[in-house]
Design a protein around this motif. Structure first.
Motif, short mmCIF file in Angstrom:
data_model
loop_
_atom_site.label_atom_id
_atom_site.label_comp_id
_atom_site.label_asym_id
_atom_site.label_seq_id
_atom_site.Cartn_x
_atom_site.Cartn_y
_atom_site.Cartn_z
N ILE A 153 5.87 -1.90 -11.62
CA ILE A 153 4.63 -1.28 -11.16
C ILE A 153 4.69 0.22 -11.35
N LEU A 203 0.83 -1.20 0.00
CA LEU A 203 0.00 0.00 0.00
C LEU A 203 0.87 1.25 0.00
N LEU A 241 -1.26 -5.83 -4.14
CA LEU A 241 -1.60 -6.53 -2.90
C LEU A 241 -1.44 -8.04 -3.08
N PHE A 271 -3.35 5.44 1.88
CA PHE A 271 -2.39 4.42 1.48
C PHE A 271 -1.15 4.47 2.36
N PHE A 306 3.83 1.56 -1.02
CA PHE A 306 4.49 1.70 -2.30
C PHE A 306 3.56 2.32 -3.34
N MET A 307 2.29 1.87 -3.33
CA MET A 307 1.35 2.46 -4.29
C MET A 307 1.19 3.94 -4.01
N PHE A 320 9.44 -3.07 -8.41
CA PHE A 320 9.16 -1.65 -8.21
C PHE A 320 9.06 -0.93 -9.55
N PHE A 364 -4.84 2.85 -11.66
CA PHE A 364 -4.34 2.82 -10.29
C PHE A 364 -5.04 1.81 -9.39
N ILE A 371 1.81 2.23 -13.46
CA ILE A 371 0.89 3.09 -12.73
C ILE A 371 0.82 4.47 -13.35
N LEU A 423 -4.06 10.05 -1.41
CA LEU A 423 -2.87 9.26 -1.11
C LEU A 423 -2.70 8.98 0.37
N THR A 440 -3.22 -1.44 -7.84
CA THR A 440 -3.12 -1.60 -6.38
C THR A 440 -3.55 -2.99 -5.98
#
Lengths: 493, 474
Positions: free
Chosen positions: B390, A174, B408, A214, A176-177, B387, B400, B394, A211, B404
């Protein structure tokens, strides 16, 4: 420049540990590495004091090298007062953890390599300015824990280790997103991971609001945010003593520190928006943790649940957003780190002698082990907030800071948090009473002995830390306050 | 003379393999059989040279009636494939040393690699198809290289049936595409393609044919059985080299040829990648056979790789190629250990690795590093790979929430990788596998893989280099 040595020293320690063949040198080398590291931290502190002017909370002693140029990722480190405080905490706990594990017989080399690797991750995390770097170090500080629990742990270790790592990695996903999305939503398509630069720009409000959850949940899981706290009891109780010390003392602080940075540099406006939710969750966590602790039968579980309660104070302080409360949050991180590490160390020492951690199966141990018993009592008293010890200064600062918020609901939360101290007193005193006082058991052949030299050192180092925070908190405040003032300016500008 | 050299230089990687294949064939037919070990060492050297030539005197060149194009990017991709083949060949040492058909093994392996090289350099669908078939058919024979085992023949049969089915779809797609545009050259197609029902149908057929080869769900059904039945070496080749080559080709197609279709294939890729990640994860959870486990793990990894295709050309393609480099090292860490254990003891189940750490600490660490890298845990390179994948996916904010969700899923995949770690570090009972002697070539391959897993991430120059190559092409 000296800041980089914080990373070089553990790496060199790991390298030397890998290369030596003779396992009898393992422990001295690991200890020497950690002591040198403490000296480096003190060196950083002195140099920081020399170059900082006290009204300025900016990051100093920076090193900035391009790492992945196409993606604008830098190796960018630096320190401010808060990071130095956390570095000191880490250095102390690592030394104590290595000392406590002095008699570790199983796979020594691997054990100390993993411990040093964990420390490496923590040091890197506390000095990182680049978000990618920060995330990188955060992850480094996760997986060695899995191996520590799995190989050297006790009880349901495979279950606990897996649960801990899965929850932390899920949180990281999370986080990281959040970071990645932030990266693309910076104004003017800047695309940087540099926290300081992001702090300077005005992120659009909508982006911040999107954000924040997250990143907040991401860091929150690390610091046992209710309802994501379930890894804490299992992980702590299954871990070996040094592992528990590290988990409670340092790992849970990674989340708190990350949240502070988040609030101060990245999404300050959203922090204000979400403050009520943070406070609500923190208050639930404090109260729930305290009540859950009361019914625990196992000493390690007891301390783990009480950690949830204590870490709630960190979250409460962060949620209140007043300078005093934020300062209190940092103090509470340090205080809780030292105090739980000491508690876990004492529990580990008792366990290694009595081979049980169930409270009811022990009584009157103080006769056999006055030193260890003393450590246990002191850690307990620090936990319940006895004046003169660290818990008092830290929790008081949080509570006073919280009361400054004139909103009724916030005050209710503050009262709830304050009430938890009473519950803390109940379980701490009850545990001390049962385990240490009362009629001593008769032991026939294996009468428990008191602390060995390494255990005495480990306990003393942590205890001195607790005393310093408790009696002379102004030493730390001198470091923390400028940085907190800086936050204050960013949030309310 | 100089003129001819100049003409041949762009083909140097292909020519090396081609000559080696013919020499091996001649030796097999006419010569006395040379010593097994000697031949293997020569083959390893040849592969190593092929890797290195990818960095020597590479420029832009077009040849064979503009069907063949060399760019520094494609030369690098070929080097990556050759490197993986080199490592696999090193790891096969113990198994091949006493195999009666060792020479045929190398003939087929090199021929398959040659086919992939052709595929990567093709700028014309015919040439591309030639390469694709050249790379696929030898693989089916290789899958049958456990000559005494029925399972191996079953694997080969399943592979050839599904591969020919995929080829049929692909060919139909190619002929439709020809119908749409009137040309088979990539550049011409890119210019003439217009989005309409017919061209979308052509694209879907073509795309499906390729997806079969990288076993994207729902075209993955052959994967597990083939991986399980084939010899470990061949499984490693299938899961690393074969997949990497098709992914590199996909980059070329999606980002260049079908660029105008981006809206169409973005949605397809998004749905497919979500399906792939979920199904791959769910099936990997309960596998007992290590090779089968790796099959589902590699399906999931493909799902994650597809994420990068949703991003912008340069960052996306750099992320994919970079991840494949990382994936190669990490997967071969694991396959190397499985191959060695299988060649020594014949054991291939995850439970057989119980307490593996007690008897084989070095191999256990290699396995662990590989697993952690696949799971994306720092400081291994897998972390950087994931990393960047993604991060590039993104970029388009619309995806998004979906990405996400995919991220997960990393948690689920971590769970089953850790399950293996738990087994390996089991201490309560004695180890099932005795201490294994590691032959020199295998040791070398492990050192390269471990160094790769550690350096490819922290040493940023590899990514930066790939990015600079990609930015010149896309």
């Amino acid at each position: 420049m000296i800041v980089n040595f914080l990373l070089i020293v553990p790496l060199l320690t790991i390298l030397v540990l890998l290369l030596i063949q003779n396992t009898q040198y393992t422990k001295p080398i690991a200890l020497a590495g950690s002591v040198i590291q403490l000296m480096v931290v003190i060196g950083v502190l002195l140099q920081y004091l020399a170059v900082s002017s006290f009204n300025n909370g900016a990051m100093l002693l920076q090193t900035d090298v391009v790492w992945f140029s196409p993606l604008h990722i830098h190796y960018h480190v630096g320190v401010d007062g808060i990071s130095i405080v956390m570095l000191l905490l880490t250095a102390l706990i690592v030394i104590a953890a290595i000392l406590v594990s002095w008699k570790e017989a199983l796979l020594q080399k691997e054990f100390f390599i993993l411990l040093t690797l964990l420390a490496f991750g923590a040091y890197g995390f506390f000095i990182a300015i680049d978000l990618f770097l920060m995330f990188f170090f955060l992850e480094i500080a996760v997986v060695p824990k899995f191996l520590l629990i799995l190989i050297w742990g006790s009880g349901k270790k495979a279950y606990s280790a897996t649960k801990l790592v899965l929850m932390l990695i899920g949180a990281s996903a999370l986080l990281f997103m959040g970071i990645a999305c932030l990266y693309y939503n910076e104004p003017d398509g800047l695309q940087t991971f540099n926290m300081l630069q992001i702090a300077q720009m005005q992120l659009p409000y909508a982006v911040q609001i999107t954000l924040f959850p997250f990143m907040f949940i991401g860091f929150g899981v690390f610091t046992a945010l209710f309802p994501f706290h379930t890894w804490v009891p299992d992980g702590h109780s299954a871990a070996p003593t040094a592992g528990s010390m590290f988990l409670a003392g340092i790992s849970m602080k990674l989340g708190g520190y990350g949240l502070l940075r988040l609030v101060m540099f990245l999404v300050p406006a959203a922090a204000q928006f979400y403050a009520p939710y943070i406070i609500l969750l923190a208050a639930i966590g404090i109260l729930y943790g305290a009540f859950a602790t009361m019914v625990q039968k196992d000493l390690k579980y007891m301390n783990a649940y009480s950690s949830i309660s204590h870490c709630g104070f960190v979250l409460l302080g962060i949620g209140m957003l007043t300078p005093v409360a934020l300062t209190g949050a940092v103090l509470q991180m340090v205080s809780h780190g030292l105090m739980t590490a000491l508690f876990f160390a004492a529990i580990g020492m008792i366990y290694s002698r009595t081979h049980t951690r169930i409270i009811k199966e022990m009584s009157g141990l103080l006769v056999y082990m006055p030193f260890i018993g003393g450590l246990f009592i002191l850690a307990g008293l620090a936990s319940l907030g006895l004046p003169g010890l660290s818990g008092f200064t830290a929790e008081m600062t949080v509570l006073v800071g919280s009361w400054q918020q004139p909103v009724t609901a916030y005050r209710v939360a503050t009262i709830v948090a304050a009430a938890s101290i009473v519950i803390t007193a109940v379980y701490v005193l009850r545990a001390i009473g049962t385990v240490l006082m009362g009629k001593s058991k008769e032991y026939h052949d294996d009468t428990p002995t008191d602390a060995r030299w390494y255990e005495k050192w480990a306990g003393s180092i942590l205890f001195i830390g607790i005393l310093v925070v408790g009696i002379t908190p102004f030493l730390l405040l001198k470091l923390i306050s400028p940085a907190i003032l800086y936050i204050q300016q960013t949030i309310f500008k | 003379m100089h003129y001819y050299l100049h003409l041949l230089l762009p083909f140097k990687q292909e020519l090396l393999l081609l000559i080696a294949v013919f020499i091996l064939l001649l030796v097999q037919i006419f010569g006395n059989k040379p010593q097994q070990e000697w031949t293997m060492q020569w083959m390893n050297l040849l592969l190593l040279i092929t890797v290195l030539t990818g960095f020597w005197q590479v420029g832009y060149a077009t040849d064979v009636s503009a069907m063949f194009q060399l760019t520094p990017f494609s030369a690098f991709e070929k080097s990556v494939l050759a490197l993986a083949t080199y490592l696999i060949s090193l790891q096969a040492y113990k198994w091949l040393l006493h195999h009666e058909h060792m020479i045929e093994f190398y003939v087929l392996l090199l021929a398959s690699l040659l086919g992939m090289f052709c595929m990567l350099s093709a700028t014309n669908l015919l040439f591309f198809y030639l390469g694709l078939e050249l790379s696929t058919i030898p693989l089916a024979i290789l899958a049958n290289f456990h000559l005494q085992q029925k399972q191996s023949s079953e694997a080969a049969f399943k592979f050839i049936v599904s591969a020919s089915f995929a080829s049929a779809l692909l060919l139909l797609g190619i002929s439709f595409l020809y119908g749409c545009t009137g040309t088979l050259s990539f550049n011409g197609m890119a210019d003439h393609l217009v989005v309409n029902t017919f061209s979308i149908l052509a694209f879907v057929l073509f795309f499906t044919g390729l997806l079969f080869k990288i076993s994207v769900v729902p075209f993955h059904l052959w994967t597990a059985d083939v991986y399980q039945g084939a010899p470990v070496t061949v499984t490693a080749f299938l899961s690393v080299v074969s997949k990497a080559s098709i992914l590199f080709v996909l980059l070329n197609f999606l980002f260049k040829v079908f660029h105008s279709f981006a809206q169409v294939w973005h949605v397809m890729v998004l749905i497919l990648l979500l399906l792939t990640i979920i199904i791959g994860n769910l099936f990997a959870l309960r596998q007992q056979n290590f090779k089968r486990f790796m099959a589902f793990s590699s399906i999931t990894q493909i799902g994650f790789i597809l994420i990068a295709l949703l991003g912008q050309n340069m960052a996306g393609s750099a992320a994919v190629v970079y991840f494949m480099v990382v994936y190669l090292f990490s997967n071969l860490c694991i396959f190397g250990v499985i191959a060695l254990v299988a060649a020594t003891t014949g054991k291939e189940n995850i439970d057989d690795f119980k307490g593996f750490y007690q008897t084989n600490p070095f191999l256990a660490w290699v396995l662990l590093l590989g697993l952690f890298s696949l799971a994306g845990i720092p400081p291994t390179a897998g972390f950087f790979g994931k990393f960047f994948l993604i991060l590039s996916g993104i970029q388009n904010a619309r995806y998004f929430p979906w990405i996400t969700f995919a991220a997960l899923n990393l948690m689920v995949s971590l769970y089953y990788y850790l399950r293996v770690v738990v087994v390996v570090f089991h201490r309560e009972s004695a180890a099932e596998i005795a201490t294994i002697h590691i032959p020199q070539p295998v040791k070398l391959s492990f050192f390269i893989c471990v160094a790769g897993v550690i350096i490819a991430g922290v040493g940023s120059w590899i990514y930066t280099y790939i990015y600079s190559l990609a930015s010149a092409v896309f």
